[in-house]
Design a protein around this motif. Structure first.
Motif, PDB file in Angstrom:
ATOM      1  N   TRP A   1      32.236  20.366 -75.183  1.00  0.00           N
ATOM      2  CA  TRP A   1      31.840  20.829 -73.855  1.00  0.00           C
ATOM      3  C   TRP A   1      33.035  21.357 -73.088  1.00  0.00           C
ATOM      4  N   LEU A   2      32.722  22.189 -72.135  1.00  0.00           N
ATOM      5  CA  LEU A   2      33.718  22.798 -71.266  1.00  0.00           C
ATOM      6  C   LEU A   2      33.298  22.578 -69.823  1.00  0.00           C
ATOM      7  N   ARG A   3      34.209  22.028 -69.026  1.00  0.00           N
ATOM      8  CA  ARG A   3      34.015  21.919 -67.576  1.00  0.00           C
ATOM      9  C   ARG A   3      35.036  22.838 -66.936  1.00  0.00           C
ATOM     10  N   ALA A   4      34.577  23.788 -66.138  1.00  0.00           N
ATOM     11  CA  ALA A   4      35.481  24.790 -65.583  1.00  0.00           C
ATOM     12  C   ALA A   4      34.971  25.277 -64.242  1.00  0.00           C
ATOM     13  N   PRO A   5      35.854  25.869 -63.423  1.00  0.00           N
ATOM     14  CA  PRO A   5      35.405  26.490 -62.177  1.00  0.00           C
ATOM     15  C   PRO A   5      34.332  27.537 -62.458  1.00  0.00           C
ATOM     16  N   ALA A   6      33.489  27.788 -61.476  1.00  0.00           N
ATOM     17  CA  ALA A   6      32.275  28.576 -61.695  1.00  0.00           C
ATOM     18  C   ALA A   6      32.550  29.949 -62.296  1.00  0.00           C
ATOM     19  N   ALA A   7      33.505  30.686 -61.749  1.00  0.00           N
ATOM     20  CA  ALA A   7      33.746  32.048 -62.241  1.00  0.00           C
ATOM     21  C   ALA A   7      34.229  32.040 -63.684  1.00  0.00           C
ATOM     22  N   LEU A   8      35.130  31.115 -64.018  1.00  0.00           N
ATOM     23  CA  LEU A   8      35.629  31.023 -65.381  1.00  0.00           C
ATOM     24  C   LEU A   8      34.523  30.577 -66.330  1.00  0.00           C
ATOM     25  N   ARG A   9      33.706  29.646 -65.867  1.00  0.00           N
ATOM     26  CA  ARG A   9      32.607  29.168 -66.720  1.00  0.00           C
ATOM     27  C   ARG A   9      31.607  30.288 -66.995  1.00  0.00           C
ATOM     28  N   ARG A  10      31.287  31.079 -65.983  1.00  0.00           N
ATOM     29  CA  ARG A  10      30.349  32.193 -66.189  1.00  0.00           C
ATOM     30  C   ARG A  10      30.906  33.195 -67.189  1.00  0.00           C
ATOM     31  N   ALA A  11      32.194  33.475 -67.103  1.00  0.00           N
ATOM     32  CA  ALA A  11      32.805  34.394 -68.063  1.00  0.00           C
ATOM     33  C   ALA A  11      32.781  33.803 -69.468  1.00  0.00           C
ATOM     34  N   ALA A  12      32.994  32.494 -69.584  1.00  0.00           N
ATOM     35  CA  ALA A  12      32.946  31.842 -70.890  1.00  0.00           C
ATOM     36  C   ALA A  12      31.534  31.882 -71.470  1.00  0.00           C
ATOM     37  N   VAL A  13      30.519  31.809 -70.611  1.00  0.00           N
ATOM     38  CA  VAL A  13      29.133  31.920 -71.076  1.00  0.00           C
ATOM     39  C   VAL A  13      28.898  33.285 -71.717  1.00  0.00           C
ATOM     40  N   VAL A  14      29.397  34.337 -71.101  1.00  0.00           N
ATOM     41  CA  VAL A  14      29.243  35.678 -71.669  1.00  0.00           C
ATOM     42  C   VAL A  14      29.970  35.765 -73.013  1.00  0.00           C
ATOM     43  N   ALA A  15      31.172  35.195 -73.092  1.00  0.00           N
ATOM     44  CA  ALA A  15      31.913  35.194 -74.356  1.00  0.00           C
ATOM     45  C   ALA A  15      31.159  34.423 -75.430  1.00  0.00           C
ATOM     46  N   LYS A  16      30.499  33.335 -75.045  1.00  0.00           N
ATOM     47  CA  LYS A  16      29.738  32.554 -76.012  1.00  0.00           C
ATOM     48  C   LYS A  16      28.503  33.320 -76.488  1.00  0.00           C
ATOM     49  N   GLN A  17      27.882  34.067 -75.592  1.00  0.00           N
ATOM     50  CA  GLN A  17      26.745  34.881 -76.012  1.00  0.00           C
ATOM     51  C   GLN A  17      27.152  35.853 -77.109  1.00  0.00           C
ATOM     52  N   ALA A  18      28.364  36.374 -77.017  1.00  0.00           N
ATOM     53  CA  ALA A  18      28.846  37.290 -78.047  1.00  0.00           C
ATOM     54  C   ALA A  18      29.245  36.567 -79.326  1.00  0.00           C
ATOM     55  N   ALA A  19      29.537  35.265 -79.206  1.00  0.00           N
ATOM     56  CA  ALA A  19      30.000  34.505 -80.370  1.00  0.00           C
ATOM     57  C   ALA A  19      28.852  33.929 -81.188  1.00  0.00           C
ATOM     58  N   ASP A  20      27.921  33.195 -80.518  1.00  0.00           N
ATOM     59  CA  ASP A  20      26.861  32.533 -81.293  1.00  0.00           C
ATOM     60  C   ASP A  20      25.553  32.358 -80.517  1.00  0.00           C
ATOM     61  N   LEU A  21      25.423  33.008 -79.377  1.00  0.00           N
ATOM     62  CA  LEU A  21      24.243  32.915 -78.512  1.00  0.00           C
ATOM     63  C   LEU A  21      24.116  31.551 -77.854  1.00  0.00           C
ATOM     64  N   HIS A  22      24.095  30.489 -78.666  1.00  0.00           N
ATOM     65  CA  HIS A  22      24.032  29.132 -78.116  1.00  0.00           C
ATOM     66  C   HIS A  22      24.347  28.142 -79.231  1.00  0.00           C
ATOM     67  N   THR A  23      24.678  26.938 -78.829  1.00  0.00           N
ATOM     68  CA  THR A  23      24.935  25.842 -79.775  1.00  0.00           C
ATOM     69  C   THR A  23      23.595  25.304 -80.288  1.00  0.00           C
ATOM     70  N   SER A  24      23.613  24.773 -81.507  1.00  0.00           N
ATOM     71  CA  SER A  24      22.411  24.278 -82.174  1.00  0.00           C
ATOM     72  C   SER A  24      21.518  23.453 -81.246  1.00  0.00           C
ATOM     73  N   THR A  25      20.273  23.878 -81.105  1.00  0.00           N
ATOM     74  CA  THR A  25      19.335  23.198 -80.218  1.00  0.00           C
ATOM     75  C   THR A  25      19.032  21.782 -80.682  1.00  0.00           C
ATOM     76  N   VAL A  26      18.724  21.619 -81.953  1.00  0.00           N
ATOM     77  CA  VAL A  26      18.330  20.298 -82.434  1.00  0.00           C
ATOM     78  C   VAL A  26      19.478  19.306 -82.308  1.00  0.00           C
ATOM     79  N   ASP A  27      20.695  19.748 -82.562  1.00  0.00           N
ATOM     80  CA  ASP A  27      21.842  18.852 -82.424  1.00  0.00           C
ATOM     81  C   ASP A  27      22.034  18.432 -80.971  1.00  0.00           C
ATOM     82  N   GLN A  28      21.866  19.367 -80.059  1.00  0.00           N
ATOM     83  CA  GLN A  28      21.992  19.042 -78.633  1.00  0.00           C
ATOM     84  C   GLN A  28      20.934  18.028 -78.197  1.00  0.00           C
ATOM     85  N   LEU A  29      19.694  18.243 -78.607  1.00  0.00           N
ATOM     86  CA  LEU A  29      18.622  17.341 -78.187  1.00  0.00           C
ATOM     87  C   LEU A  29      18.797  15.958 -78.798  1.00  0.00           C
TER      88      LEU A  29
END
Length: 409
Positions: free
Chosen positions: A260-288
């Motif tokens: 997990w990543l805890r970051a200020p809002a602007a940096l976190r939003r930018a990291a979300v966009v970078a993650k979308q380009a990397a893998d869309l999202h982390t495994s759903t079943v593992d998270q649940l």
């Protein structure tokens, strides 16, 4: 077609374009190569920072995966949001808040291991040629990450307690770096912990001179003695400039690949966009499954069991080193984490010793790859978490015999 025609056709084909320079300029991890070398039966390896598999809560995790399917198999097997499952983000936020860092679920991004969080932050902040400051020595995979991004990596002077704040301030003023990367608690590879007063000074420097702080904390729950030291992210002046990275690998299981990543809002939003380009999202079943585990199992009780076992193993390593190695070797006593940092006598080279050690069926990681700039070739990292105390004792005996053979050449 004749052989001559085949040859003529081959000569006419143009080769594919070259790899990117970054793909050929950054070496693979020596730690991973050593791990591959030490997979043969019978070897005792102090090389990898591997959690003890017999301490995994296999029954609790199996039940949590069952529950993830029982509650909603369709959701567990479906795409999810990039930010992460809300219930897991809430659980991470609650744990951070309980450790003295007020955190909301919206402050958290779930990643595929904390290594991905570091990669996302690097992609978000670093341009080729930017200066990144690191402890010396530091986590090897972080060096790989920054070098792949084209950063110029500059070491910060350290002592046996970590970063020297005055030296850091001088470096920031001179080099104008983009960020400081640090593992302030039970550092990899040295096991050292940055004291609270120095953390406050680092935060003050970052606020006064303009600097991002990337605080990597995969080992903070593995404390064997002493009191919790507040995160850098909790220091006055660091609130708007610290990316805090955490992981479930050391306290639940590394195979989950959940961080997990805890970051200020602007940096976190930018990291979300970078993650979308990397893998869309982390495994759903593992998270649940992880979210269910955190709400139904007393994780802190499990961590206490792990800590007790690792404390015993750390102490077994300390005792074996004291009995076996000569007085001109030295090593530290970490208050937590997974690693002991050792130094061989003058004129010894840990990389050369490793070849002899493997022949004696024992392995470690030489310290040289962890350095930025000229390394201390005598240093080595010993991980104590994977093996039982009797195995640790035998492993150090083998290391002692290897050292005698090496020294006798």
């Amino acid at each position: 077609m004749s052989a001559a025609a085949d040859a003529a056709t081959a000569e006419a084909l143009a080769p594919p374009p070259a790899f990117a320079a970054r793909a050929t300029s950054v070496e693979g991890s020596p730690v991973r190569e050593i791990l591959a070398l030490t997979q043969r039966p019978g070897i005792i390896s102090f090389a990898g920072g591997l959690p003890a598999p017999e301490l995994f809560d296999t029954e609790g995790l199996r039940a949590s995966y069952d529950a993830a399917f029982a509650v909603s198999a369709r959701r567990a097997l479906q795409y999810s949001t990039t930010e992460g499952a809300p219930e897991l983000r809430e659980a991470v936020a609650a744990r951070a808040t309980a450790r003295g860092l007020p955190t909301d679920a919206d402050d958290v991004l779930i990643t595929s291991g904390s290594q991905q969080a570091l990669t996302l932050i690097t992609a978000t902040l670093i341009e080729p040629g930017d200066v990144v400051l690191v402890e010396n020595p530091t986590y090897l995979a972080a060096l790989q990450c920054f070098r792949l991004a084209g950063a110029r990596v500059v070491p910060v002077p350290c002592d046996d307690q970590g970063i020297l704040p005055d030296a850091l301030a001088d470096l920031v003023a001179r080099e104008r770096p983009k960020l400081l990367y640090t593992v302030p608690t039970f550092q990899n590879p040295t096991g050292r912990t940055l004291p609270a007063a120095r953390r406050a000074a680092v935060a003050e420097t970052a606020a006064r001179l303009g600097l991002w702080l990337v605080e990597d904390d995969p080992y903070g729950d593995l404390r064997y003695e002493g009191s919790h030291v507040p995160w850098l992210a909790a220091q006055p002046g660091a609130e708007d400039r610290t990316a805090l990275l955490g992981s479930f690998s050391k306290i639940m299981a590394p195979g989950l690949r959940l961080g997990w990543l805890r970051a200020p809002a602007a940096l976190r939003r930018a990291a979300v966009v970078a993650k979308q380009a990397a893998d869309l999202h982390t495994s759903t079943v593992d998270q649940l499954a992880a979210a269910h585990y955190l709400t139904t199992v007393d994780l802190d009780a499990h961590i206490a069991t792990v800590r007790a076992a690792y404390r015993e193993r750390r102490d077994a390593l300390q005792a074996a080193l004291s009995r076996t190695l000569s007085a001109d070797c030295d090593w530290n006593l970490p208050a937590g984490g997974m690693f002991v940092w050792a130094r061989l006598p003058e004129d010894h080279d840990a990389t050369a010793l490793l070849k002899t050690a493997v022949a004696h069926d024992v392995a470690f990681v030489p310290g040289a790859p962890f350095y930025t700039g000229p390394p201390d070739p005598r240093t080595l990292r010993l991980s104590f978490t994977t093996h039982t105390p009797p195995e640790i004792t035998e492993g150090v005996s083998r290391l002692g015999r290897a050292l005698q053979e090496y020294g006798g050449r």
